[in-house]
Design an enzyme around this catalytic site. Structure first.
Site, mmCIF file in Angstrom:
data_model
loop_
_atom_site.group_PDB
_atom_site.id
_atom_site.type_symbol
_atom_site.label_atom_id
_atom_site.label_comp_id
_atom_site.label_asym_id
_atom_site.label_seq_id
_atom_site.Cartn_x
_atom_site.Cartn_y
_atom_site.Cartn_z
ATOM 1 N N LYS A 114 46.279 45.373 46.277
ATOM 2 C CA LYS A 114 45.083 45.043 45.506
ATOM 3 C C LYS A 114 44.312 44.010 46.322
ATOM 4 C CE LYS A 114 43.373 42.495 41.584
ATOM 5 N NZ LYS A 114 43.685 41.526 40.525
ATOM 6 N N GLY A 175 40.022 35.863 34.330
ATOM 7 C CA GLY A 175 40.553 34.887 33.377
ATOM 8 C C GLY A 175 39.554 34.374 32.362
ATOM 9 N N ALA A 210 39.889 42.568 35.490
ATOM 10 C CA ALA A 210 39.519 41.173 35.214
ATOM 11 C C ALA A 210 38.569 41.028 34.030
ATOM 12 C CB ALA A 210 38.897 40.498 36.424
ATOM 13 N N THR A 233 45.622 37.630 32.365
ATOM 14 C CA THR A 233 45.475 36.471 31.492
ATOM 15 C C THR A 233 45.386 36.855 30.018
ATOM 16 O OG1 THR A 233 44.304 35.378 33.291
ATOM 17 C CG2 THR A 233 44.111 34.376 31.125
#
Lengths: 283, 70
Positions: A114, A175, A210, A233
């Site tokens: 990644k 996050g 994300a 997250t």
């Protein structure tokens, strides 16, 4: 396509390079309060690919436990990232270190990475120039490269053309928990990468990476027609990561089927679901 | 007695016996069990070549492993 009562709609495997994913969720291993919680959350997410980072070894007498003690390498394909790299050269170095580590473990994740080349520490948004440069170098090195990218449609095309096996636009900053900040951009990326009318390939894997905070973010991403969602997250920092992982799995399933089921068009006014004829109150 | 060389491991000054292999260096480190990957002066030393790669005076060594990440 319609289904009969005996057909339970299922999630088709997702092919990324040489890897076949049976879950459309890719889940990170960072930020958990404990390895035990991580282990249970990963199990409840039913993912089969997990991301990891490459970092300096702790050189001290340490009886501490390691991440690898809590990952079943027969169950999970490890996807090493290049998180924390701010230029192409460093990302290439880290990618090669990750490959070397996974080769020793005999894990199929040795062949892919990644790729993250970050622009700055505040936004953690990708540096598109550095990402493109590193992608080209790692593809030339024989690696299967999954590129963390911004939600810029033209950049997504450039990364695909550079040989990326998957493009992974951020829904919102890493996050941040802001979900899919620009759904229209994700749809345009989807069209450019996957619609033959735009020169795309329906089998080219597009993953939102994300920004996911809630299960509804995963569902929305999948309803937009992406092939999968990568998150960390949103699960690891939830008050109950295990329950949240379960919810994320269900959300992914819902969005996947929802996109393929042909949703109704939105209308300004109501359309009755019950017939007007035969009412006993004809007003 | 073998000469001692000065090297840097993960940013920390260290000493080692001259001409020891990267594999021996790693084996002698106090570190948690498990696999690692090694760079010597910014270049990966593939795990299959550690035993045949010598550590030299002034080398910058990086020893890394896998940790949780997203």
């Amino acid at each position: 396509m319609s289904t009969t009562l005996t057909d339970t709609p299922t999630i088709a495997p997702l092919q990324i390079g040489e890897h076949t994913l049976h879950s459309r969720l890719v889940v990170g291993t960072g930020k958990y309060d404990s390895y035990e919680t991580m282990q249970q959350a990963l199990a409840c997410s039913e993912c089969d690919v997990v991301t990891v980072a490459v970092r300096r070894e702790r050189l001290m007498d340490d009886q501490g436990r390691s991440l690898l003690d809590f990952l079943d390498l027969d169950r999970y394909t490890i996807l090493p990232n290049t998180a924390g790299c701010f230029d192409a050269a460093d990302a290439v170095r880290v990618a090669r270190l990750g490959r070397d580590l996974l080769e020793q473990l005999g894990n199929p994740g040795a062949s892919w990475v990644k790729l993250e080349v970050l622009g700055d520490r505040t936004t953690l948004l990708p540096d598109p120039v550095g990402t493109l440069e590193a992608c080209r170098e790692l593809v030339a090195d024989g690696m299967t490269v999954l590129c963390y990218a911004s939600d810029d449609p033209i950049m997504a095309v450039r990364l695909r053309d550079a040989g990326a096996a998957s493009v992974m636009p951020a829904g919102s900053p890493i996050g941040s928990g802001r979900g899919i900040a620009n759904p229209e951009a994700i749809v345009i990326i989807r069209d450019l990468l996957k619609d033959p009318a735009h020169g795309g390939d329906p089998d080219f894997p597009l993953i939102v990476d994300a920004g996911v905070g809630a299960p509804s973010d995963v569902t929305l991403a999948m309803e937009l027609g992406v092939d999968g969602v990568l998150l960390n997250t949103g699960i690891a920092s939830a008050a109950d990561p295990i329950a949240m992982a379960t919810a994320m799995r269900a959300a992914c399933h819902a969005g996947y089927l929802g996109f393929r089921s042909g949703r109704i068009e939105k209308k300004l006014y109501a359309t009755a679901s019950s017939p007007w004829t035969g009412r006993i109150t004809p007003h | 007695m073998r000469d001692v060389i000065r090297i840097v491991i993960n940013g920390q000054p260290a000493t080692a016996e001259d001409n020891i292999s990267v594999q021996t260096l790693v084996d002698d480190l106090a570190r948690p069990k498990g696999p690692c990957a090694v760079e010597r002066n910014g270049q990966l030393v593939p795990w299959t070549e550690r035993s045949t790669t010598a550590v030299q005076d002034g080398d910058q060594i990086e020893v890394v492993t896998l940790v949780g990440g997203g």
